[in-house]
Write a protein that holds these residues in place. Structure first.
Motif, PDB file in Angstrom:
ATOM      1  N   ILE A  30      -6.717  -6.403   1.990  1.00  0.00           N
ATOM      2  CA  ILE A  30      -6.791  -5.130   1.874  1.00  0.00           C
ATOM      3  C   ILE A  30      -8.082  -4.819   1.342  1.00  0.00           C
ATOM      4  N   SER A  36      -6.858  -1.725   7.289  1.00  0.00           N
ATOM      5  CA  SER A  36      -6.069  -2.537   6.533  1.00  0.00           C
ATOM      6  C   SER A  36      -4.724  -2.009   5.913  1.00  0.00           C
ATOM      7  N   ALA A  37      -4.927  -0.508   5.485  1.00  0.00           N
ATOM      8  CA  ALA A  37      -3.969   0.458   4.857  1.00  0.00           C
ATOM      9  C   ALA A  37      -2.768   0.657   5.912  1.00  0.00           C
ATOM     10  N   SER A  40      -1.197  -3.075   6.762  1.00  0.00           N
ATOM     11  CA  SER A  40      -0.222  -3.595   5.695  1.00  0.00           C
ATOM     12  C   SER A  40       1.048  -3.139   5.664  1.00  0.00           C
ATOM     13  N   CYS A  52      -0.135  -8.593   0.043  1.00  0.00           N
ATOM     14  CA  CYS A  52      -1.583  -7.958  -0.004  1.00  0.00           C
ATOM     15  C   CYS A  52      -2.541  -8.712  -0.645  1.00  0.00           C
ATOM     16  N   GLU A  54      -6.385  -8.894  -2.188  1.00  0.00           N
ATOM     17  CA  GLU A  54      -7.508  -8.351  -2.330  1.00  0.00           C
ATOM     18  C   GLU A  54      -8.465  -9.134  -2.530  1.00  0.00           C
ATOM     19  N   ALA A  67      -8.521   0.394  -2.605  1.00  0.00           N
ATOM     20  CA  ALA A  67      -7.526  -1.059  -2.608  1.00  0.00           C
ATOM     21  C   ALA A  67      -6.368  -1.089  -3.475  1.00  0.00           C
ATOM     22  N   HIS A  70      -3.861   1.866  -2.745  1.00  0.00           N
ATOM     23  CA  HIS A  70      -2.953   1.582  -1.908  1.00  0.00           C
ATOM     24  C   HIS A  70      -2.052   0.528  -2.059  1.00  0.00           C
ATOM     25  N   ILE A  71      -2.383  -0.426  -2.642  1.00  0.00           N
ATOM     26  CA  ILE A  71      -1.316  -1.587  -2.983  1.00  0.00           C
ATOM     27  C   ILE A  71      -0.171  -0.976  -3.754  1.00  0.00           C
ATOM     28  N   GLU A  83       1.308  -8.813  -4.147  1.00  0.00           N
ATOM     29  CA  GLU A  83      -0.165  -8.685  -4.281  1.00  0.00           C
ATOM     30  C   GLU A  83      -0.814  -9.784  -5.012  1.00  0.00           C
ATOM     31  N   THR A 138      -6.655  -6.734  11.147  1.00  0.00           N
ATOM     32  CA  THR A 138      -6.877  -5.338  11.008  1.00  0.00           C
ATOM     33  C   THR A 138      -7.744  -4.640  11.808  1.00  0.00           C
TER      34      THR A 138
END
Length: 262
Positions: A30, A36-37, A40, A52, A54, A67, A70-71, A83, A138
């Motif tokens: 991510i 990537s958004a 995922s 996810c 990071e 990031a 979004h997560i 995550e 991605t």
């Protein structure tokens, strides 16, 4: 584009591929960007487990905050999303102490940028191996098959590519349908490999809508001589990247040994 049907098609494709591969989910890096958004979110919609990941390396704060946003949003919407954050900055800095940094600064900077992407790829595959999952790529169609704007064996090192047949504009259409956060929808696309907020357009010299146009023109057999002004400049930019990065888009060359030599 029939957005809902495209989303369902990709989700079914992901689920079918994972089932046949006998794995229980996906790992996605991510970045805080649209690609990537969307990737995922599509993976999450399969109902399979999604990690996810990071992976910051001297990341611009704007990328990090998007990031996180979004997560957090994804985890509120889907119970199958986990995550993990792995700060690779110390690893990257230690790497730099063991290699030569001599040479033209531009060349060194690019080599280090590609190293960041490859460190991230290694981390994605480490977690995928631990969990028995697939690394979902991605990259979109313009990046992967137009200008080759990715790192070979970095963000190009993946198990499957769910959005690689979608133009960037189509990825944004999916992003809107999938309710990707506005901060990501409105952010300028960036690879995040230089520790600042420079955009893809800053690096390439053309926007994604322009590159999509040039890609279409090339597919129609046009040449630079068919255009003038900005259109000619954009077409030449696209052609230059497309030519230089063909080594990323074709299978690895294999030296075949003639039978007579065996």
């Amino acid at each position: 584009m029939q957005t809902e049907k495209v989303v369902n098609h990709i989700v079914d494709w992901l689920k079918d591929y994972a089932t046949k591969a006998k794995v229980n989910g996906f790992v996605v890096g991510i970045s805080g960007g649209i690609d990537s958004a969307v990737t995922s979110t599509l993976c999450a919609k399969t109902g399979l487990d999604v990690l996810c990941l990071e992976i910051p390396i001297h990341q611009a704060e704007s990328h990090v905050s998007r990031a996180h946003e979004h997560i957090a949003q994804l985890q509120k919407r889907f119970t199958n999303v986990q995550e993990t954050r792995v700060d690779l900055t110390p690893v990257f800095e230690e790497f730099k102490t063991e290699v030569s940094l001599e040479g033209k600064q531009e060349t060194v900077d690019m080599a280090l940028a590609n190293t960041r992407a490859r460190l991230r790829m290694t981390t994605l595959y480490y977690h995928a191996g631990l969990l028995g999952r697939l690394v979902a790529g991605t990259g979109n169609k313009v990046e992967d098959f137009g200008v080759g704007f990715y790192t070979k064996y970095g963000d190009g090192g993946v198990d499957l590519s769910p959005i690689a047949d979608l133009m960037k504009s189509e990825v944004y259409e999916l992003g809107k349908y999938l309710e990707v956060p506005e901060s990501i929808m409105e952010a300028a696309p960036s690879d995040g490999l230089f520790g600042d907020a420079r955009s893809d357009e800053d690096q390439i010299g053309a926007s994604y809508p322009e590159l999509e146009w040039a890609m279409k023109m090339k597919d129609e057999g046009k040449t630079a001589d068919d255009f003038e002004g900005r259109k000619r400049i954009v077409f030449e930019i696209f052609t230059s990247y497309n030519t230089a990065n063909q080594h990323k888009m074709i299978p690895i060359p294999v030296c075949e040994i003639p039978n007579i030599l065996r």
